[in-house]
Enzyme design. Structure first.
Site, PDB file in Angstrom:
ATOM      1  N   SER A 221     -25.918   3.118 -12.848  1.00 29.92           N
ATOM      2  CA  SER A 221     -25.244   2.396 -12.187  1.00 29.92           C
ATOM      3  C   SER A 221     -25.831   1.566 -11.081  1.00 29.92           C
ATOM      4  CB  SER A 221     -23.739   3.079 -11.645  1.00 29.92           C
ATOM      5  OG  SER A 221     -24.058   3.862 -10.715  1.00 29.92           O
ATOM      6  N   GLY A 223     -24.231  -0.194  -8.237  1.00 35.51           N
ATOM      7  CA  GLY A 223     -22.543  -0.996  -7.039  1.00 35.51           C
ATOM      8  C   GLY A 223     -21.664  -2.031  -7.543  1.00 35.51           C
ATOM      9  N   SER A 224     -21.592  -2.627  -6.699  1.00 36.43           N
ATOM     10  CA  SER A 224     -21.414  -4.326  -7.194  1.00 36.43           C
ATOM     11  C   SER A 224     -21.638  -4.778  -8.068  1.00 36.43           C
ATOM     12  CB  SER A 224     -20.837  -5.408  -5.880  1.00 36.43           C
ATOM     13  OG  SER A 224     -22.334  -5.592  -5.422  1.00 36.43           O
ATOM     14  N   GLY A 226     -22.621  -3.933 -11.326  1.00 35.92           N
ATOM     15  CA  GLY A 226     -22.005  -3.921 -12.335  1.00 35.92           C
ATOM     16  C   GLY A 226     -23.145  -2.349 -12.818  1.00 35.92           C
ATOM     17  N   GLY A 252     -19.077   6.238  -9.080  1.00 32.37           N
ATOM     18  CA  GLY A 252     -20.051   6.161 -10.237  1.00 32.37           C
ATOM     19  C   GLY A 252     -18.942   7.934 -11.260  1.00 32.37           C
ATOM     20  N   ASP A 253     -18.964   8.997 -10.246  1.00 32.65           N
ATOM     21  CA  ASP A 253     -17.790   8.823 -10.139  1.00 32.65           C
ATOM     22  C   ASP A 253     -16.671   8.844 -11.418  1.00 32.65           C
ATOM     23  OD1 ASP A 253     -19.423  11.018  -9.156  1.00 32.65           O
ATOM     24  OD2 ASP A 253     -17.587  10.737  -7.386  1.00 32.65           O
TER      25      ASP A 253
HETATM   26  N1  ATP Z   1     -18.267  -3.429  -4.815  1.00 33.06           N
HETATM   27  C1  ATP Z   1     -17.867  -3.357  -5.815  1.00 33.06           C
HETATM   28  N2  ATP Z   1     -17.689  -3.707  -6.725  1.00 33.06           N
HETATM   29  C2  ATP Z   1     -16.933  -3.684  -7.969  1.00 33.06           C
HETATM   30  N3  ATP Z   1     -17.281  -2.925  -8.778  1.00 33.06           N
HETATM   31  C3  ATP Z   1     -17.823  -1.701  -8.144  1.00 33.06           C
HETATM   32  C4  ATP Z   1     -18.200  -1.890  -6.700  1.00 33.06           C
HETATM   33  N4  ATP Z   1     -19.163  -0.764  -6.453  1.00 33.06           N
HETATM   34  C5  ATP Z   1     -18.980  -0.177  -7.168  1.00 33.06           C
HETATM   35  N5  ATP Z   1     -18.549  -0.477  -8.274  1.00 33.06           N
HETATM   36  C6  ATP Z   1     -18.347  -0.086  -9.619  1.00 33.06           C
HETATM   37  O1  ATP Z   1     -18.121   1.355  -9.412  1.00 33.06           O
HETATM   38  C7  ATP Z   1     -19.882   1.410 -10.659  1.00 33.06           C
HETATM   39  C8  ATP Z   1     -20.772   2.723 -10.006  1.00 33.06           C
HETATM   40  O2  ATP Z   1     -21.102   2.345  -8.457  1.00 33.06           O
HETATM   41  P1  ATP Z   1     -22.355   2.950  -8.003  1.00 33.06           P
HETATM   42  O3  ATP Z   1     -22.920   2.510  -8.882  1.00 33.06           O
HETATM   43  O4  ATP Z   1     -21.653   2.406  -6.381  1.00 33.06           O
HETATM   44  O5  ATP Z   1     -22.020   4.519  -7.701  1.00 33.06           O
HETATM   45  P2  ATP Z   1     -22.961   5.714  -7.070  1.00 33.06           P
HETATM   46  O6  ATP Z   1     -24.191   5.746  -6.267  1.00 33.06           O
HETATM   47  O7  ATP Z   1     -22.618   7.131  -8.540  1.00 33.06           O
HETATM   48  O8  ATP Z   1     -21.823   6.389  -6.933  1.00 33.06           O
HETATM   49  P3  ATP Z   1     -20.790   8.110  -6.263  1.00 33.06           P
HETATM   50  O9  ATP Z   1     -22.298   8.879  -6.795  1.00 33.06           O
HETATM   51  O10 ATP Z   1     -20.698   7.265  -5.017  1.00 33.06           O
HETATM   52  O11 ATP Z   1     -19.787   7.486  -6.881  1.00 33.06           O
HETATM   53  C9  ATP Z   1     -20.618   0.616 -10.337  1.00 33.06           C
HETATM   54  O12 ATP Z   1     -21.492   0.259 -11.445  1.00 33.06           O
HETATM   55  C10 ATP Z   1     -19.656  -0.502 -10.893  1.00 33.06           C
HETATM   56  O13 ATP Z   1     -18.816  -1.071 -12.152  1.00 33.06           O
HETATM   57 MG    MG Z   2     -23.080   8.726  -8.107  1.00 33.17          MG
END
Ligand code: ATP
Ligand code: MG
Length: 310
Positions: A221, A223-224, A226, A252-253
């Protein structure tokens, strides 16, 4: 049924304090309290999507009782193993003026051998009624670093799909048992492979390497931006919808939860990817963690773009 595993749940308390400084006394009227630990965030999202689930792991003391009550009040069935030590508290002090975030993270409980054995017995029992298990987050003291690896093996022996969202040694060990899916973010993948990873090509290269070791699906993943989904057959890039994010903690969760719910509802793989991404974005639109709205997910789902890279 989906089973979520949270070995180290917590009560997350967040205070908004303008101009926060040490040695001061603060009276707080802006307090947000949520029950957390990554597996519990997953549980909350699965429940918000209307899917049946059971939440398990370890809980102890009055903190543990509070967490259990909060989940049961949401209609979530729980089968946590009670431990002697107290479950942990996590406190964040957010200062919007100076843009600082001070966190106090309790190390949390110690889990004894007897408590661990009790958990494994409970886990095997729940697997009989589960299609997918999702184990997420950190692990308390006393629990061996092979815990997720052992859990993956037991799940597979019982024909249950194991999904692991962990980091460091715990993820490294889990991969050895070939889980159905892992979902590191970029930082966690960097830690796993031991180098910077500066471009998509390197991310895909490493994802394919992990798939070759036997993991069914590697989701990185971003973040924004995808996520990149890699299986032995294909590499798919899924763009996140363009939204005004409010709080991305737990996105992510939410991705993992949404993907699992889509699978249980027999979505094909590509649409399950899109549904997971829509859930990640839906979480980012809410102040709370894992409190997504199903209508938002359905609205965003149609906006999620998917490209096959290989
Ligand atoms: N700013 C954003 N805009 C649109 N979608 C987002 C954004 N931030 C996160 N997402 C969506 O959520 C998914 C997971 O986010 P991210 O990669 O931040 O996960 P993470 O770091 O594992 O988060 P966490 O561990 O806090 O749950 C991304 O792949 C995206 O689809
Ligand atoms: Mg995570």
């Amino acid at each position: 049924m989906i089973t979520t595993v949270t070995l180290n749940p917590a009560i997350d308390r967040s205070y908004i304090i303008n101009n926060f400084k040490p040695n001061n006394n603060y009276r707080i009227d802006d307090v947000t309290v949520t029950v957390g630990g990554k597996g519990i965030n997953v549980a909350r999202t699965v429940s918000a999507l209307g899917e049946k689930l059971n939440a398990t792991g370890f809980l102890g003391g009055i903190t543990g009782d509070y967490i259990k009550k909060q989940l049961n009040d949401l209609g979530i069935a729980t089968s946590f193993v009670k431990i002697n030590d107290e479950s942990r508290n996590f406190t964040a002090i957010i200062d919007p003026i100076n843009r600082t975030e001070t966190t106090v993270n309790e190390v949390g409980p110690f889990v004894s051998k007897t408590e661990l054995t009790k958990f494994i017995k409970e886990y095997i029992k729940i697997l009989k009624y589960s299609k997918i298990i999702i184990a997420s987050g950190s692990v308390p003291k006393g629990v061996p670093k092979t815990i997720y690896r052992d859990m993956v093996k037991i799940a597979k022996d019982n024909n249950v799909l194991p999904i692991i969202d962990a980091s460091g040694k715990f993820l490294e060990e889990a991969i050895k048992a070939k889980p159905y899916m892992i979902k590191p973010n970029l930082k966690e993948l960097r830690e796993l492979v031991g180098y910077e990873l500066n471009n998509e090509y390197e991310i895909i290269h490493e994802s394919k390497y992990i798939c070759k070791q036997g993991v069914g699906l590697v989701v990185i993943s971003l973040g924004s931006k995808g996520a990149i989904f890699t299986t032995r057959e294909k590499v798919i890039k899924v763009e996140a919808p363009n939204i005004k994010a409010v709080n991305t903690v737990g996105s992510g969760d939410a991705l993992v939860a949404g993907f699992a719910v889509a699978l249980v509802n027999k979505f094909d793989l590509d649409n399950a990817f899109r549904y997971g991404i829509a859930c990640g974005a839906a979480n980012a639109l809410e102040k709370g963690t894992g409190n997504i709205k199903k209508e938002t997910v359905e609205r965003l789902f149609s906006q999620v773009k998917l490209t096959r890279l290989e």
